[in-house]
Design a protein around this motif. Sequence first.
Motif, PDB file in Angstrom:
ATOM      1  N   ALA A   1      -0.089  -3.085 -11.400  1.00 50.40           N
ATOM      2  CA  ALA A   1      -0.648  -4.433 -11.537  1.00 50.40           C
ATOM      3  C   ALA A   1       0.035  -5.379 -10.549  1.00 50.40           C
ATOM      4  CB  ALA A   1      -0.488  -4.935 -12.967  1.00 50.40           C
ATOM      5  N   ASP A   2       1.360  -5.283 -10.466  1.00 44.44           N
ATOM      6  CA  ASP A   2       2.085  -6.089  -9.481  1.00 44.44           C
ATOM      7  C   ASP A   2       1.617  -5.757  -8.064  1.00 44.44           C
ATOM      8  OD1 ASP A   2       3.584  -7.484 -11.274  1.00 44.44           O
ATOM      9  OD2 ASP A   2       5.426  -6.332 -11.012  1.00 44.44           O
ATOM     10  N   THR A   3       1.519  -4.458  -7.798  1.00 43.64           N
ATOM     11  CA  THR A   3       1.129  -4.012  -6.459  1.00 43.64           C
ATOM     12  C   THR A   3      -0.241  -4.550  -6.071  1.00 43.64           C
ATOM     13  OG1 THR A   3       2.412  -1.975  -6.776  1.00 43.64           O
ATOM     14  CG2 THR A   3       0.783  -1.986  -5.007  1.00 43.64           C
ATOM     15  N   LEU A   4      -1.226  -4.388  -6.959  1.00 45.29           N
ATOM     16  CA  LEU A   4      -2.587  -4.832  -6.646  1.00 45.29           C
ATOM     17  C   LEU A   4      -2.656  -6.347  -6.490  1.00 45.29           C
ATOM     18  CD1 LEU A   4      -5.476  -3.727  -6.259  1.00 45.29           C
ATOM     19  CD2 LEU A   4      -5.895  -4.259  -8.664  1.00 45.29           C
ATOM     20  N   ASN A   5      -1.983  -7.072  -7.373  1.00 45.80           N
ATOM     21  CA  ASN A   5      -1.982  -8.534  -7.287  1.00 45.80           C
ATOM     22  C   ASN A   5      -1.393  -9.024  -5.974  1.00 45.80           C
ATOM     23  OD1 ASN A   5      -2.816 -10.365  -9.702  1.00 45.80           O
ATOM     24  ND2 ASN A   5      -1.958  -8.544 -10.681  1.00 45.80           N
ATOM     25  N   HIS A   6      -0.282  -8.433  -5.565  1.00 50.69           N
ATOM     26  CA  HIS A   6       0.372  -8.907  -4.344  1.00 50.69           C
ATOM     27  C   HIS A   6      -0.352  -8.423  -3.091  1.00 50.69           C
ATOM     28  CE1 HIS A   6       3.433 -10.825  -6.612  1.00 50.69           C
ATOM     29  NE2 HIS A   6       3.939  -9.710  -7.090  1.00 50.69           N
ATOM     30  N   LEU A   7      -0.879  -7.215  -3.133  1.00 50.75           N
ATOM     31  CA  LEU A   7      -1.624  -6.704  -1.984  1.00 50.75           C
ATOM     32  C   LEU A   7      -2.840  -7.582  -1.712  1.00 50.75           C
ATOM     33  CD1 LEU A   7      -2.242  -2.948  -1.286  1.00 50.75           C
ATOM     34  CD2 LEU A   7      -4.048  -4.591  -0.889  1.00 50.75           C
ATOM     35  N   ASP A   8      -3.625  -7.852  -2.751  1.00 50.55           N
ATOM     36  CA  ASP A   8      -4.843  -8.635  -2.535  1.00 50.55           C
ATOM     37  C   ASP A   8      -4.566 -10.130  -2.479  1.00 50.55           C
ATOM     38  OD1 ASP A   8      -6.405  -6.412  -2.271  1.00 50.55           O
ATOM     39  OD2 ASP A   8      -6.976  -6.320  -4.366  1.00 50.55           O
ATOM     40  N   GLY A   9      -3.480 -10.576  -3.093  1.00 49.74           N
ATOM     41  CA  GLY A   9      -3.081 -11.968  -2.922  1.00 49.74           C
ATOM     42  C   GLY A   9      -2.710 -12.248  -1.479  1.00 49.74           C
ATOM     43  N   TYR A  10      -2.010 -11.301  -0.883  1.00 49.72           N
ATOM     44  CA  TYR A  10      -1.654 -11.392   0.536  1.00 49.72           C
ATOM     45  C   TYR A  10      -2.925 -11.455   1.381  1.00 49.72           C
ATOM     46  CZ  TYR A  10       1.020 -10.068   4.784  1.00 49.72           C
ATOM     47  OH  TYR A  10       1.613 -10.037   6.017  1.00 49.72           O
ATOM     48  N   ARG A  11      -3.883 -10.583   1.046  1.00 48.26           N
ATOM     49  CA  ARG A  11      -5.133 -10.534   1.815  1.00 48.26           C
ATOM     50  C   ARG A  11      -5.932 -11.835   1.667  1.00 48.26           C
ATOM     51  NH1 ARG A  11      -7.346  -5.518   0.434  1.00 48.26           N
ATOM     52  NH2 ARG A  11      -6.751  -4.591   2.423  1.00 48.26           N
TER      53      ARG A  11
ATOM     54  N   SER B   1       0.829  -1.201   0.000  1.00 45.70           N
ATOM     55  CA  SER B   1       0.000   0.000   0.000  1.00 45.70           C
ATOM     56  C   SER B   1       0.867   1.257   0.000  1.00 45.70           C
ATOM     57  CB  SER B   1      -0.927  -0.003   1.227  1.00 45.70           C
ATOM     58  OG  SER B   1      -1.778   1.116   1.223  1.00 45.70           O
ATOM     59  N   ASN B   2       1.936   1.257   0.797  1.00 49.39           N
ATOM     60  CA  ASN B   2       2.840   2.404   0.840  1.00 49.39           C
ATOM     61  C   ASN B   2       3.567   2.595  -0.482  1.00 49.39           C
ATOM     62  OD1 ASN B   2       2.220   3.120   3.459  1.00 49.39           O
ATOM     63  ND2 ASN B   2       3.839   1.874   4.359  1.00 49.39           N
ATOM     64  N   LEU B   3       3.889   1.492  -1.163  1.00 48.81           N
ATOM     65  CA  LEU B   3       4.551   1.599  -2.462  1.00 48.81           C
ATOM     66  C   LEU B   3       3.659   2.358  -3.445  1.00 48.81           C
ATOM     67  CD1 LEU B   3       6.767   0.869  -4.526  1.00 48.81           C
ATOM     68  CD2 LEU B   3       5.542  -1.270  -4.950  1.00 48.81           C
TER      69      LEU B   3
ATOM     70  N   CYS C   1      -6.104   1.457 -11.362  1.00 51.92           N
ATOM     71  CA  CYS C   1      -4.856   1.906 -10.733  1.00 51.92           C
ATOM     72  C   CYS C   1      -4.863   3.398 -10.406  1.00 51.92           C
ATOM     73  CB  CYS C   1      -3.620   1.527 -11.562  1.00 51.92           C
ATOM     74  SG  CYS C   1      -3.496   2.173 -13.215  1.00 51.92           S
ATOM     75  N   SER C   2      -5.786   4.162 -10.989  1.00 50.79           N
ATOM     76  CA  SER C   2      -5.842   5.582 -10.644  1.00 50.79           C
ATOM     77  C   SER C   2      -6.684   5.832  -9.407  1.00 50.79           C
ATOM     78  CB  SER C   2      -6.393   6.401 -11.819  1.00 50.79           C
ATOM     79  OG  SER C   2      -7.771   6.193 -11.998  1.00 50.79           O
ATOM     80  N   LYS C   3      -7.432   4.815  -8.969  1.00 52.61           N
ATOM     81  CA  LYS C   3      -8.286   4.991  -7.790  1.00 52.61           C
ATOM     82  C   LYS C   3      -7.583   4.469  -6.551  1.00 52.61           C
ATOM     83  CE  LYS C   3     -11.786   6.643  -5.911  1.00 52.61           C
ATOM     84  NZ  LYS C   3     -12.032   8.091  -6.004  1.00 52.61           N
ATOM     85  N   LEU C   4      -7.218   5.389  -5.684  1.00 49.46           N
ATOM     86  CA  LEU C   4      -6.492   5.070  -4.457  1.00 49.46           C
ATOM     87  C   LEU C   4      -7.167   3.982  -3.634  1.00 49.46           C
ATOM     88  CD1 LEU C   4      -4.571   5.803  -1.989  1.00 49.46           C
ATOM     89  CD2 LEU C   4      -6.275   7.541  -1.411  1.00 49.46           C
ATOM     90  N   HIS C   5      -8.508   3.967  -3.628  1.00 55.29           N
ATOM     91  CA  HIS C   5      -9.233   3.075  -2.729  1.00 55.29           C
ATOM     92  C   HIS C   5      -8.919   1.600  -2.939  1.00 55.29           C
ATOM     93  CE1 HIS C   5     -12.573   6.311  -1.994  1.00 55.29           C
ATOM     94  NE2 HIS C   5     -11.412   6.627  -1.458  1.00 55.29           N
ATOM     95  N   PHE C   6      -8.534   1.211  -4.144  1.00 54.15           N
ATOM     96  CA  PHE C   6      -8.212  -0.197  -4.388  1.00 54.15           C
ATOM     97  C   PHE C   6      -6.910  -0.605  -3.699  1.00 54.15           C
ATOM     98  CE2 PHE C   6     -10.729   0.595  -8.404  1.00 54.15           C
ATOM     99  CZ  PHE C   6     -11.825  -0.151  -8.010  1.00 54.15           C
ATOM    100  N   PHE C   7      -6.115   0.370  -3.278  1.00 59.30           N
ATOM    101  CA  PHE C   7      -4.791   0.079  -2.738  1.00 59.30           C
ATOM    102  C   PHE C   7      -4.671   0.352  -1.242  1.00 59.30           C
ATOM    103  CE2 PHE C   7      -4.396   0.708  -7.243  1.00 59.30           C
ATOM    104  CZ  PHE C   7      -3.479  -0.250  -7.638  1.00 59.30           C
ATOM    105  N   ILE C   8      -5.788   0.627  -0.595  1.00 63.60           N
ATOM    106  CA  ILE C   8      -5.769   0.834   0.855  1.00 63.60           C
ATOM    107  C   ILE C   8      -5.596  -0.519   1.549  1.00 63.60           C
ATOM    108  CG2 ILE C   8      -7.212   1.492   2.817  1.00 63.60           C
ATOM    109  CD1 ILE C   8      -8.370   3.715   1.065  1.00 63.60           C
ATOM    110  N   ASP C   9      -4.683  -0.589   2.501  1.00 64.83           N
ATOM    111  CA  ASP C   9      -4.381  -1.880   3.126  1.00 64.83           C
ATOM    112  C   ASP C   9      -5.310  -2.218   4.278  1.00 64.83           C
ATOM    113  OD1 ASP C   9      -3.241   0.248   4.574  1.00 64.83           O
ATOM    114  OD2 ASP C   9      -1.798  -1.070   5.550  1.00 64.83           O
ATOM    115  N   GLY C  10      -6.039  -1.227   4.798  1.00 62.11           N
ATOM    116  CA  GLY C  10      -6.829  -1.482   6.001  1.00 62.11           C
ATOM    117  C   GLY C  10      -8.163  -2.150   5.760  1.00 62.11           C
ATOM    118  N   ILE C  11      -8.920  -1.671   4.782  1.00 56.32           N
ATOM    119  CA  ILE C  11     -10.301  -2.130   4.604  1.00 56.32           C
ATOM    120  C   ILE C  11     -10.500  -2.660   3.189  1.00 56.32           C
ATOM    121  CG2 ILE C  11     -12.739  -1.493   4.726  1.00 56.32           C
ATOM    122  CD1 ILE C  11     -11.866   0.922   6.427  1.00 56.32           C
ATOM    123  N   PRO C  12     -10.795  -3.947   3.021  1.00 52.63           N
ATOM    124  CA  PRO C  12     -11.115  -4.432   1.673  1.00 52.63           C
ATOM    125  C   PRO C  12     -12.494  -3.956   1.243  1.00 52.63           C
ATOM    126  CG  PRO C  12     -11.365  -6.205   3.277  1.00 52.63           C
ATOM    127  CD  PRO C  12     -10.814  -5.018   4.029  1.00 52.63           C
ATOM    128  N   PHE C  13     -12.672  -3.779  -0.035  1.00 58.23           N
ATOM    129  CA  PHE C  13     -13.940  -3.301  -0.617  1.00 58.23           C
ATOM    130  C   PHE C  13     -14.317  -1.923  -0.051  1.00 58.23           C
ATOM    131  CE2 PHE C  13     -14.043  -7.542  -2.129  1.00 58.23           C
ATOM    132  CZ  PHE C  13     -14.795  -7.498  -3.298  1.00 58.23           C
TER     133      PHE C  13
END
Length: 601
Positions: A228-238, A167-169, A506-518
């Motif tokens: 794409a890497d960031t989103l895949n790994h962030l949500d894969g982790y989740r 998320s910080n990345l 990728c332009s919408k910050l909300h998809f990359f927030i680490d605290g709350i999914p959806f």
Amino acid sequence: MKYIDTWDLETIFPGGTKSEELQAKLKDVQNQITAYQALLNDWDYSSQSVDTFKTILNKQEVIGKGLGQAGTFVNMWHDAYMNDEHANVVKGQIMELYSEVQKLSNTFTKKLVEIPDTKWTTMLEDSDLKELSFALNEIRSEGKRLLSEEEEKLIAELNKDGLAAWSNLYDTVVSIMTIPFTDKEGNTTELSVGQAMNRMYADPDPEVRSQLFENWEAAWTKYGPIFADTLNHLDGYRITLQKKHQYKDHLEEPLEYNRMTEDTLNAMWSAVSNNKKPFLDFLDQKAKLLGMEKLGWQDVDAPVALGEVKPTQFTYDEACDFVIENFSSFGPKLADFAKHALENRWVEAEDRPNKRPGGYCTSLPEFGESRIFMTFTGSSSDTSTLAHELGHAFHSHVMKDLPTLNRRYAMNVAETASTFAETIIGNATVANAKTKEEKASLLNAKLENATAMFMNIHARFLFEDAFYKERAKGIVSEKRLNELMVEAQKEAYGDSLASYHPHFWCSKLHFFIDGIPFYNFPYTFGFLFSLGIYAEYLKDKDGFEDKYIALLRDTGSMKVEDLAQKHLGVDITKEDFWAAGIQLMAKDAAEFIELTNEIVK
């Protein structure tokens, strides 16, 4: 200026991210954590009194407030001054402390789970604990999902370089991105992401919007592989964590967090899908008003000139006075609160480079106050954002005397307070319109908000739902992410637009927030729920502000289905409730079309 449009951060920790007082606070928090750990390790429910348990709860509150105060300050500072490299250093310190607290929180929760039901029931008969029973039972219930204490400690440790790190990345990459814009004289300016976004959606010139959208999409395309890497790994982790914690699917965790059932979610989206025609008609009418066959993605929120009525522009002072005046039409407590916040520099609104995009309301728990971040450019949309965030702040304000555990309201009801504030502004101004053109202009602003809730946010939900399903099977390519995004946009907008935004994911910050999914459906929930509350207000305005405050004060200690039943007498698992709210906005769409038919002929 009557109202200063920048934060007064010196009153929190003087000296910015290198503040000595900030470092002293972090040292104190570390000492508090050490004392809390010793207290927690020694606690044995079978041999110690309830008073010891209450001491533990008090220590949690002290640590939470101290760490929250420091964390909020550093995030505020970095968002306002993204070129401050030292901010990331202090963020790292704070992340370490949060990691320690999370480990101890898991230990605490595990100990609650170990208490036999009969003993637990007896403990909650204590007069102080009885008030906290909803929150404590919720923590105990959630604790039954936890893995072993050692495994949870490892997860908390790894999270610093996992979920939080990805998320910080994203934030780091966005902070260095720029969007070029060339004016009619041929001069090119590099805009920050926030500046470009505001102008792309709000500029009255369609050529400006078109150029910015083309450059905007190109910029996100350039960085697309990284995101794409960031989103895949962030949500894969989740997804991995969700499986380990025995969630049945990717929606169970956000639903549990929002204290709502899947029946409620399905009823809401079904009502939205089945009642979109009035809003598709609105978009079609707006296209005609702008001289277009169909709106492009960048045109959906474009200002519309109606007869002699120019798109409303505000100075910051005018916007503040406008909000306070219209809040007063609802109740004095909301208006007085907003006036206090604006006069005391709780809002960062200056339009300048090196600020992150977007807007939010955050909490300074040791002060019992909120702070608001946004970029004000003078549009009516920015004025609505100001009202929206002040609604959030008011929600926190009316709960500040409650125990900390009873102030933990979920995102969906948080958005109720904010969108209710917008409803007050929109409805009051439409009712006071002096001409048909002015009324149509104000209805346009309200309907832009409705289309965001029923279409833009619906697209976000559809995309994220589809993405999680595919991500559970493996990595999803950038190309496929674009396809999923466009498919979601076409479904949500009824395929009514001339162009779409493939890289919106990728332009919408909300998809990359680490605290709350959806981070999407709670907005639509809050919007429609607020309409239900407003409908009750219209039935009986006398003394309603106090009834509204009573509802807000219950949001941290009830499930939303129970909250709606208690304060509104409605069943929100049924589509009828949601459809009724949508129909209030449908009437606005029909009136807008009727008022503007003469212009489009």
